[in-house]
Design an enzyme around this catalytic site. Structure first.
Site, PDB file in Angstrom:
ATOM      1  N   GLY A   3       0.884  -1.188  -0.092  1.00 18.21           N
ATOM      2  CA  GLY A   3      -0.062   0.001   0.067  1.00 18.21           C
ATOM      3  C   GLY A   3       0.633   1.269  -0.107  1.00 18.21           C
ATOM      4  O   GLY A   3       0.544   2.213  -0.596  1.00 18.21           O
TER       5      GLY A   3
ATOM      6  N   ASP B 128       4.055   1.433  -1.350  1.00 19.65           N
ATOM      7  CA  ASP B 128       4.619   1.767  -2.572  1.00 19.65           C
ATOM      8  C   ASP B 128       4.031   0.894  -3.450  1.00 19.65           C
ATOM      9  O   ASP B 128       4.375  -0.162  -3.988  1.00 19.65           O
ATOM     10  CB  ASP B 128       6.217   1.074  -2.471  1.00 19.65           C
ATOM     11  CG  ASP B 128       7.051   1.516  -3.738  1.00 19.65           C
ATOM     12  OD1 ASP B 128       6.469   2.295  -4.664  1.00 19.65           O
ATOM     13  OD2 ASP B 128       8.305   1.223  -3.575  1.00 19.65           O
ATOM     14  N   LYS B 129       2.994   1.338  -3.900  1.00 24.77           N
ATOM     15  CA  LYS B 129       2.122   0.457  -5.176  1.00 24.77           C
ATOM     16  C   LYS B 129       2.738   0.114  -6.250  1.00 24.77           C
ATOM     17  O   LYS B 129       2.202  -0.840  -6.658  1.00 24.77           O
ATOM     18  CB  LYS B 129       0.752   1.395  -5.337  1.00 24.77           C
ATOM     19  CG  LYS B 129      -0.095   1.642  -4.026  1.00 24.77           C
ATOM     20  CD  LYS B 129      -1.201   2.278  -4.420  1.00 24.77           C
ATOM     21  CE  LYS B 129      -2.244   2.621  -3.230  1.00 24.77           C
ATOM     22  NZ  LYS B 129      -2.955   1.271  -2.846  1.00 24.77           N
TER      23      LYS B 129
ATOM     24  N   ASN C 217      -8.717   4.638   4.230  1.00 26.59           N
ATOM     25  CA  ASN C 217      -8.556   4.677   2.762  1.00 26.59           C
ATOM     26  C   ASN C 217      -9.330   4.152   2.150  1.00 26.59           C
ATOM     27  O   ASN C 217      -9.848   2.926   2.223  1.00 26.59           O
ATOM     28  CB  ASN C 217      -7.075   4.228   2.524  1.00 26.59           C
ATOM     29  CG  ASN C 217      -7.215   2.661   1.790  1.00 26.59           C
ATOM     30  OD1 ASN C 217      -7.431   2.288   1.006  1.00 26.59           O
ATOM     31  ND2 ASN C 217      -6.651   1.884   2.716  1.00 26.59           N
TER      32      ASN C 217
ATOM     33  N   ASN D 157      -4.292 -10.706  -2.958  1.00 30.29           N
ATOM     34  CA  ASN D 157      -5.034  -9.633  -2.287  1.00 30.29           C
ATOM     35  C   ASN D 157      -6.514  -9.864  -2.384  1.00 30.29           C
ATOM     36  O   ASN D 157      -7.008  -9.185  -3.696  1.00 30.29           O
ATOM     37  CB  ASN D 157      -4.375  -8.214  -2.283  1.00 30.29           C
ATOM     38  CG  ASN D 157      -5.297  -7.418  -1.346  1.00 30.29           C
ATOM     39  OD1 ASN D 157      -6.232  -7.865  -0.529  1.00 30.29           O
ATOM     40  ND2 ASN D 157      -4.980  -6.028  -1.260  1.00 30.29           N
TER      41      ASN D 157
ATOM     42  N   SER E 231      -9.342  -6.432  -0.031  1.00 32.64           N
ATOM     43  CA  SER E 231      -9.549  -5.178   0.081  1.00 32.64           C
ATOM     44  C   SER E 231     -11.065  -4.436   0.036  1.00 32.64           C
ATOM     45  O   SER E 231     -11.591  -5.262  -0.793  1.00 32.64           O
ATOM     46  CB  SER E 231      -8.776  -4.450  -1.143  1.00 32.64           C
ATOM     47  OG  SER E 231      -9.101  -2.891  -1.509  1.00 32.64           O
TER      48      SER E 231
ATOM     49  N   ASN F  21     -12.264  -2.047  -1.183  1.00 34.84           N
ATOM     50  CA  ASN F  21     -12.193  -0.727  -1.997  1.00 34.84           C
ATOM     51  C   ASN F  21     -12.470  -1.214  -3.538  1.00 34.84           C
ATOM     52  O   ASN F  21     -12.567  -0.359  -4.382  1.00 34.84           O
ATOM     53  CB  ASN F  21     -11.355   0.219  -1.820  1.00 34.84           C
ATOM     54  CG  ASN F  21     -11.175   0.722  -0.388  1.00 34.84           C
ATOM     55  OD1 ASN F  21     -12.086   1.278   0.239  1.00 34.84           O
ATOM     56  ND2 ASN F  21      -9.893   0.680   0.195  1.00 34.84           N
ATOM     57  N   THR F  22     -12.620  -2.522  -4.015  1.00 34.49           N
ATOM     58  CA  THR F  22     -12.876  -2.747  -4.984  1.00 34.49           C
ATOM     59  C   THR F  22     -14.139  -3.743  -5.242  1.00 34.49           C
ATOM     60  O   THR F  22     -14.303  -4.893  -4.433  1.00 34.49           O
ATOM     61  CB  THR F  22     -11.633  -3.663  -5.773  1.00 34.49           C
ATOM     62  OG1 THR F  22     -10.563  -2.938  -5.881  1.00 34.49           O
ATOM     63  CG2 THR F  22     -12.193  -4.180  -7.080  1.00 34.49           C
TER      64      THR F  22
ATOM     65  N   LYS G 277      -3.979 -12.756   1.508  1.00 40.71           N
ATOM     66  CA  LYS G 277      -4.086 -11.753   2.323  1.00 40.71           C
ATOM     67  C   LYS G 277      -5.688 -11.591   2.525  1.00 40.71           C
ATOM     68  O   LYS G 277      -6.620 -11.575   1.607  1.00 40.71           O
ATOM     69  CB  LYS G 277      -3.597 -10.413   1.657  1.00 40.71           C
ATOM     70  CG  LYS G 277      -3.731  -9.349   3.002  1.00 40.71           C
ATOM     71  CD  LYS G 277      -3.113  -7.870   2.512  1.00 40.71           C
ATOM     72  CE  LYS G 277      -3.101  -7.186   3.747  1.00 40.71           C
ATOM     73  NZ  LYS G 277      -2.180  -5.758   3.167  1.00 40.71           N
TER      74      LYS G 277
ATOM     75  N   ASN H  81      -6.471  -7.588   6.595  1.00 39.48           N
ATOM     76  CA  ASN H  81      -6.345  -6.410   5.718  1.00 39.48           C
ATOM     77  C   ASN H  81      -6.995  -5.250   6.753  1.00 39.48           C
ATOM     78  O   ASN H  81      -7.191  -5.594   7.787  1.00 39.48           O
ATOM     79  CB  ASN H  81      -7.160  -6.715   4.307  1.00 39.48           C
ATOM     80  CG  ASN H  81      -6.519  -5.404   3.464  1.00 39.48           C
ATOM     81  OD1 ASN H  81      -6.392  -4.302   3.481  1.00 39.48           O
ATOM     82  ND2 ASN H  81      -6.389  -6.037   2.134  1.00 39.48           N
ATOM     83  N   THR H  82      -7.612  -4.157   6.028  1.00 41.08           N
ATOM     84  CA  THR H  82      -8.176  -3.104   6.657  1.00 41.08           C
ATOM     85  C   THR H  82      -9.676  -3.465   7.173  1.00 41.08           C
ATOM     86  O   THR H  82     -10.245  -4.747   6.527  1.00 41.08           O
ATOM     87  CB  THR H  82      -8.400  -1.838   5.730  1.00 41.08           C
ATOM     88  OG1 THR H  82      -9.084  -2.098   4.589  1.00 41.08           O
ATOM     89  CG2 THR H  82      -7.206  -1.232   5.660  1.00 41.08           C
TER      90      THR H  82
ATOM     91  N   GLY I 137      -4.639   0.641  11.247  1.00 41.98           N
ATOM     92  CA  GLY I 137      -3.879   1.491  12.474  1.00 41.98           C
ATOM     93  C   GLY I 137      -4.463   0.930  13.916  1.00 41.98           C
ATOM     94  O   GLY I 137      -5.010  -0.325  14.151  1.00 41.98           O
TER      95      GLY I 137
ATOM     96  N   SER J  24       0.442   1.722   8.808  1.00 45.80           N
ATOM     97  CA  SER J  24      -0.370   2.872   9.357  1.00 45.80           C
ATOM     98  C   SER J  24       0.542   3.494  10.461  1.00 45.80           C
ATOM     99  O   SER J  24       0.750   4.607  10.860  1.00 45.80           O
ATOM    100  CB  SER J  24      -1.532   2.735   9.797  1.00 45.80           C
ATOM    101  OG  SER J  24      -2.584   2.396   8.759  1.00 45.80           O
TER     102      SER J  24
END
Length: 345
Positions: A60, A62-63, A108, A167, A170, A172-173, A206, A235-236, A257, A308
């Site tokens: 995350g 360094d994408k 994010n 992964n 996530s 967010n997809t 993940k 993951n988040t 975090g 984080s």
């Protein structure tokens, strides 16, 4: 406080995504660093990989694999770049990254923004030889057959990374987390196993923290059946703890975090119980001290990852965690991290 930590404090005063970009630019300018010699007590093995220390960088930051030399010089035992998708994509509209300073957290909803697989592969070809580097694979937002995107990534990056992470967690997809169901996971992991063939490069999976112990147990069994080498837990989260205080606490996206700490601990415990030593585990989520890293290792993790916590602790955090972890290991009579893995279960 070191100069690098002072710089990190300055970056926290500006827009999070702008700060992220500036940090990467700075890391790209750092000269190659000699491989640091870690305290021998920090040695561990992760899915056949020998690590000088168990503290890794999570995907995350360094994408696109742009700053691997600079990141390797910060003292990590391994560095994971990505997530990368077959085709370049811009990700979600800005703003999409939120700093919850009062909670030591980040939200994010980046959406796998990256420059695509070809640019990523080109950079991996020039990666530092004195660092363990992992590549994190994602799927394009508009792809109908998301499993095919992971197969494409695995094939294209063959031999370029020390390990590859799939992964599927996530938030967010759209539709991505559905791949964690048993039927979809069997299809994905079966196709990956076929594409992998006899390639010895370890493949990690993940997973999300928002899973029940039974769901995690199913993922563990599927992973063992299809020769996955390690689980990254986790993951988040989409959860929003009631005690969050920051103004941006209700923003959509994945929360990471310190508030993720307890949920990540529980997910790791479930994975450790289900795997019973059959699968290597990497702990992520709310790890910001050597004591917390030590607790996750004793709970079953071979290694840990940070992201984080670096935003708030600065790059000097890596060294502080390693020193504290070494002290904890010695105090309990362990000669290496490997000896401590799973001893509190």
């Amino acid at each position: 406080m070191s100069l690098s930590d002072i710089g990190a404090a300055a970056l926290r005063r500006i827009d999070p995504e702008t700060a992220h970009g500036l940090a990467l630019r700075l890391l790209k300018t750092l000269p190659p660093a000699a491989r640091s010699i870690d305290d021998p007590v920090l040695q561990t093995r992760l899915a056949g990989l020998n690590l000088g220390n168990p503290v890794g960088l999570a995907a995350g930051l360094d994408k696109n694999g742009e700053a691997l030399r600079g990141l390797a010089g910060l003292g990590f035992g391994f560095v994971e770049c990505g997530s990368v998708t077959p085709l370049a994509q811009p990700g979600n509209p800005r703003p999409r990254l939120f700093r919850l300073s009062e909670d030591q957290a980040i939200i994010n909803r980046m959406g796998f923004n990256n420059a695509g697989l070809e640019a990523f592969a080109e950079r991996l070809m020039a990666r530092p030889s004195n660092a363990v580097v992992g590549a994190n694979l994602g799927a394009n937002k508009d792809t109908q057959d998301k499993a095919a995107d992971y197969v494409t990534g695995l094939k294209r990056l063959k031999g370029m990374a020390d390990y590859v992470t799939v992964n599927v967690s996530s938030p967010n997809t759209p539709g991505l987390r559905a791949l964690q169901g048993r039927a979809a996971l069997d299809d994905l992991l079966g196709r990956l196993a076929e594409a992998r063939g006899d390639d010895p490069t370890p493949v990690f999976l993940k997973i999300a923290p928002d899973l029940t112990p039974d769901e995690i147990a199913l993922i563990v069994e599927a992973s063992v059946d299809h020769r996955i080498d390690a689980l990254i837990v986790s993951n988040t989260t989409l959860d929003r703890p009631a005690d969050l205080r920051a103004p941006d606490r209700s923003e959509a996206g994945g929360l990471s975090g310190l508030p993720l700490q307890e949920r990540a601990r529980l997910a790791l415990a479930a994975a450790a119980a289900a795997s019973a030593g059959r699968l290597a585990l990497v702990a992520v989520g709310g790890i910001d001290t050597g004591a917390e890293a030590y607790a996750r290792i004793r709970a079953g993790a071979c290694a840990v990852q940070l992201y984080s916590a670096l935003i708030y602790g600065g790059p000097g955090l890596v060294g502080r965690i390693k020193r504290d972890l070494a002290d904890h290991l010695r105090a309990d009579g362990f000669a290496s991290v490997t000896e401590a893995v799973g001893t509190s279960r």
